[in-house]
Design a protein around this motif. Structure first.
Motif, PDB file in Angstrom:
ATOM      1  N   VAL A 106       7.066   0.542   3.487  1.00 44.82           N
ATOM      2  CA  VAL A 106       5.725   0.591   3.654  1.00 44.82           C
ATOM      3  C   VAL A 106       5.452   1.993   3.351  1.00 44.82           C
ATOM      4  O   VAL A 106       4.461   2.113   2.663  1.00 44.82           O
ATOM      5  CB  VAL A 106       5.399   0.390   5.210  1.00 44.82           C
ATOM      6  CG1 VAL A 106       3.768   0.813   5.442  1.00 44.82           C
ATOM      7  CG2 VAL A 106       5.584  -1.085   5.344  1.00 44.82           C
ATOM      8  N   ASP A 107       6.089   2.822   3.833  1.00 40.06           N
ATOM      9  CA  ASP A 107       5.827   4.193   3.428  1.00 40.06           C
ATOM     10  C   ASP A 107       5.844   4.466   1.793  1.00 40.06           C
ATOM     11  O   ASP A 107       4.997   5.077   1.202  1.00 40.06           O
ATOM     12  CB  ASP A 107       6.752   5.202   3.936  1.00 40.06           C
ATOM     13  CG  ASP A 107       6.562   5.341   5.557  1.00 40.06           C
ATOM     14  OD1 ASP A 107       5.471   4.998   6.001  1.00 40.06           O
ATOM     15  OD2 ASP A 107       7.389   5.891   6.211  1.00 40.06           O
ATOM     16  N   SER A 108       6.948   4.044   1.274  1.00 41.18           N
ATOM     17  CA  SER A 108       7.076   4.162  -0.266  1.00 41.18           C
ATOM     18  C   SER A 108       6.046   3.345  -1.084  1.00 41.18           C
ATOM     19  O   SER A 108       5.294   4.018  -1.949  1.00 41.18           O
ATOM     20  CB  SER A 108       8.425   3.597  -0.790  1.00 41.18           C
ATOM     21  OG  SER A 108       9.502   4.291  -0.142  1.00 41.18           O
ATOM     22  N   VAL A 109       5.644   2.367  -0.651  1.00 38.62           N
ATOM     23  CA  VAL A 109       4.448   1.670  -1.424  1.00 38.62           C
ATOM     24  C   VAL A 109       3.237   2.447  -1.032  1.00 38.62           C
ATOM     25  O   VAL A 109       2.467   2.507  -2.055  1.00 38.62           O
ATOM     26  CB  VAL A 109       4.524   0.254  -0.948  1.00 38.62           C
ATOM     27  CG1 VAL A 109       3.212  -0.670  -1.580  1.00 38.62           C
ATOM     28  CG2 VAL A 109       5.639  -0.391  -1.351  1.00 38.62           C
ATOM     29  N   ALA A 110       2.969   2.806   0.146  1.00 39.16           N
ATOM     30  CA  ALA A 110       1.664   3.556   0.526  1.00 39.16           C
ATOM     31  C   ALA A 110       1.702   4.766  -0.539  1.00 39.16           C
ATOM     32  O   ALA A 110       0.601   5.094  -1.175  1.00 39.16           O
ATOM     33  CB  ALA A 110       1.835   3.979   1.925  1.00 39.16           C
ATOM     34  N   ARG A 111       2.759   5.580  -0.597  1.00 37.69           N
ATOM     35  CA  ARG A 111       2.801   6.650  -1.439  1.00 37.69           C
ATOM     36  C   ARG A 111       2.688   6.263  -2.701  1.00 37.69           C
ATOM     37  O   ARG A 111       1.986   7.058  -3.598  1.00 37.69           O
ATOM     38  CB  ARG A 111       4.199   7.387  -1.453  1.00 37.69           C
ATOM     39  CG  ARG A 111       4.253   8.763  -1.798  1.00 37.69           C
ATOM     40  CD  ARG A 111       5.479   9.496  -1.282  1.00 37.69           C
ATOM     41  NE  ARG A 111       6.650   8.832  -1.158  1.00 37.69           N
ATOM     42  CZ  ARG A 111       7.171   8.204   0.035  1.00 37.69           C
ATOM     43  NH1 ARG A 111       6.686   8.511   1.158  1.00 37.69           N
ATOM     44  NH2 ARG A 111       8.177   7.530  -0.023  1.00 37.69           N
ATOM     45  N   LEU A 112       3.160   5.298  -3.321  1.00 39.05           N
ATOM     46  CA  LEU A 112       3.177   4.793  -4.849  1.00 39.05           C
ATOM     47  C   LEU A 112       1.661   4.469  -5.087  1.00 39.05           C
ATOM     48  O   LEU A 112       1.209   4.707  -6.080  1.00 39.05           O
ATOM     49  CB  LEU A 112       4.099   3.783  -5.038  1.00 39.05           C
ATOM     50  CG  LEU A 112       4.019   3.289  -6.441  1.00 39.05           C
ATOM     51  CD1 LEU A 112       4.625   4.288  -7.381  1.00 39.05           C
ATOM     52  CD2 LEU A 112       5.090   1.971  -6.491  1.00 39.05           C
ATOM     53  N   HIS A 135       4.318  -7.268   4.996  1.00 39.22           N
ATOM     54  CA  HIS A 135       3.328  -6.024   5.334  1.00 39.22           C
ATOM     55  C   HIS A 135       2.011  -6.066   4.853  1.00 39.22           C
ATOM     56  O   HIS A 135       1.620  -5.084   4.924  1.00 39.22           O
ATOM     57  CB  HIS A 135       4.358  -4.750   4.891  1.00 39.22           C
ATOM     58  CG  HIS A 135       5.512  -4.916   5.844  1.00 39.22           C
ATOM     59  ND1 HIS A 135       6.904  -5.246   5.286  1.00 39.22           N
ATOM     60  CD2 HIS A 135       5.964  -4.246   7.263  1.00 39.22           C
ATOM     61  CE1 HIS A 135       7.652  -4.936   6.311  1.00 39.22           C
ATOM     62  NE2 HIS A 135       7.133  -4.395   7.419  1.00 39.22           N
ATOM     63  N   ASP A 136       1.381  -7.154   4.381  1.00 38.34           N
ATOM     64  CA  ASP A 136       0.390  -7.145   3.886  1.00 38.34           C
ATOM     65  C   ASP A 136       0.034  -6.027   2.697  1.00 38.34           C
ATOM     66  O   ASP A 136      -0.936  -5.391   3.081  1.00 38.34           O
ATOM     67  CB  ASP A 136      -0.770  -7.130   4.977  1.00 38.34           C
ATOM     68  CG  ASP A 136      -2.074  -7.612   4.537  1.00 38.34           C
ATOM     69  OD1 ASP A 136      -2.216  -8.283   3.420  1.00 38.34           O
ATOM     70  OD2 ASP A 136      -3.215  -7.192   5.082  1.00 38.34           O
ATOM     71  N   LEU A 137       0.872  -5.907   1.707  1.00 37.45           N
ATOM     72  CA  LEU A 137       0.890  -4.737   0.722  1.00 37.45           C
ATOM     73  C   LEU A 137       0.370  -5.298  -0.547  1.00 37.45           C
ATOM     74  O   LEU A 137       0.217  -4.533  -1.327  1.00 37.45           O
ATOM     75  CB  LEU A 137       1.964  -3.936   0.852  1.00 37.45           C
ATOM     76  CG  LEU A 137       2.418  -3.306   2.130  1.00 37.45           C
ATOM     77  CD1 LEU A 137       4.010  -2.572   1.941  1.00 37.45           C
ATOM     78  CD2 LEU A 137       1.445  -2.174   2.195  1.00 37.45           C
ATOM     79  N   VAL A 138       0.255  -6.559  -0.607  1.00 40.39           N
ATOM     80  CA  VAL A 138      -0.012  -7.052  -1.886  1.00 40.39           C
ATOM     81  C   VAL A 138      -1.817  -7.267  -2.075  1.00 40.39           C
ATOM     82  O   VAL A 138      -2.292  -7.874  -1.251  1.00 40.39           O
ATOM     83  CB  VAL A 138       0.559  -8.463  -2.258  1.00 40.39           C
ATOM     84  CG1 VAL A 138       0.171  -8.974  -3.439  1.00 40.39           C
ATOM     85  CG2 VAL A 138       1.958  -8.428  -2.115  1.00 40.39           C
ATOM     86  N   ASP A 139      -2.356  -6.727  -3.254  1.00 37.10           N
ATOM     87  CA  ASP A 139      -3.589  -6.780  -3.471  1.00 37.10           C
ATOM     88  C   ASP A 139      -4.217  -8.171  -4.208  1.00 37.10           C
ATOM     89  O   ASP A 139      -5.085  -8.660  -4.225  1.00 37.10           O
ATOM     90  CB  ASP A 139      -4.100  -5.654  -4.105  1.00 37.10           C
ATOM     91  CG  ASP A 139      -3.744  -4.489  -3.505  1.00 37.10           C
ATOM     92  OD1 ASP A 139      -4.396  -4.314  -2.318  1.00 37.10           O
ATOM     93  OD2 ASP A 139      -3.171  -3.433  -3.769  1.00 37.10           O
ATOM     94  N   GLU A 140      -3.086  -8.409  -5.177  1.00 41.72           N
ATOM     95  CA  GLU A 140      -3.611  -9.716  -5.964  1.00 41.72           C
ATOM     96  C   GLU A 140      -2.180 -10.375  -6.335  1.00 41.72           C
ATOM     97  O   GLU A 140      -1.083  -9.708  -6.790  1.00 41.72           O
ATOM     98  CB  GLU A 140      -4.059  -9.244  -7.385  1.00 41.72           C
ATOM     99  CG  GLU A 140      -4.780 -10.142  -7.964  1.00 41.72           C
ATOM    100  CD  GLU A 140      -5.705  -9.454  -9.285  1.00 41.72           C
ATOM    101  OE1 GLU A 140      -6.789  -8.759  -8.701  1.00 41.72           O
ATOM    102  OE2 GLU A 140      -5.373  -9.537 -10.392  1.00 41.72           O
ATOM    103  N   ILE A 141      -2.261 -11.817  -6.522  1.00 42.16           N
ATOM    104  CA  ILE A 141      -1.111 -12.305  -6.879  1.00 42.16           C
ATOM    105  C   ILE A 141      -1.393 -13.356  -8.292  1.00 42.16           C
ATOM    106  O   ILE A 141      -2.551 -14.092  -8.120  1.00 42.16           O
ATOM    107  CB  ILE A 141      -0.558 -13.499  -6.023  1.00 42.16           C
ATOM    108  CG1 ILE A 141      -0.194 -12.660  -4.608  1.00 42.16           C
ATOM    109  CG2 ILE A 141       0.594 -14.305  -6.144  1.00 42.16           C
ATOM    110  CD1 ILE A 141      -0.041 -13.808  -3.280  1.00 42.16           C
TER     111      ILE A 141
END
Length: 187
Positions: A106-112, A135-141
């Motif tokens: 979660v932290d790595s992807v937020a930073r990215l 973790h609901d981190l995907v914006d588009e599939i």
């Protein structure tokens, strides 16, 4: 701010394992169905529009073995763009432009997302995608669905912590019945 875009080859029964790989019960299963020139163009446009790649270790290793030996616009894009690998075991990436993201997903992807403008493409990478979805981190599939029922293999959809809603923004059929759907997460 970057957006996380998952892109998968998938069978009708949800299998995403090794669509172009040999170490599988049905090697290269995605090549059994012609996606036509328009389907090829969709995949090229998708890749060329990405600002960066986000990969799991196994997908990274496959890409790192393959892409440096190719030439052309797509190879130049993949070989020259920033690549990020989520891995707790990879320490010395050999593909140029690669950064390893150890630690908390979660932290790595937020930073990215903060550091990269544009689309951060996540091709394949089953375990990584499952973590991103959880973790609901995907914006588009982007799903390229092949008209095959494999009945065997790893699927994309494990149990998730909660229900999420998605909006269909595109649905197109290419070649011999390959359906491409693009779903966006309303935020």
């Amino acid at each position: 701010m970057g957006s996380i875009v998952v892109t998968e080859f998938i069978s009708l029964d949800g299998v995403v394992e090794a669509p172009g790989g040999e170490d599988f019960r049905y090697p290269d299963w995605s090549f059994e169905v012609d996606r036509g020139p328009e389907g090829e163009r969709f995949k090229e446009t998708e890749a060329l529009g990405a600002s960066a790649l986000l990969l799991g270790r196994r997908t990274y290793e496959g890409f790192a073995d393959a892409w440096p030996q190719y030439e052309g616009e797509l190879a130049d894009k993949y070989n020259g763009m920033p690549k990020y690998v989520v891995s707790g075991t990879l320490t010395d990436p050999r593909w140029s432009g690669t950064t390893v993201l150890p630690g908390d997903l979660v932290d790595s992807v937020a930073r990215l997302r903060r550091d990269v403008d544009g689309e951060i493409s996540v091709p394949g990478s089953i375990s990584l995608v499952q973590g991103l979805l959880a973790h609901d981190l995907v914006d588009e599939i982007h799903l390229m669905t092949f008209p095959l029922v494999l009945g065997h293999g790893r699927t994309l959809w494990p149990p998730t912590p909660d229900k999420t809603a998605w909006r269909l923004v595109e649905a197109t059929t290419y070649g011999d019945g390959v359906l491409v759907t693009v779903h966006r997460r309303p935020r």
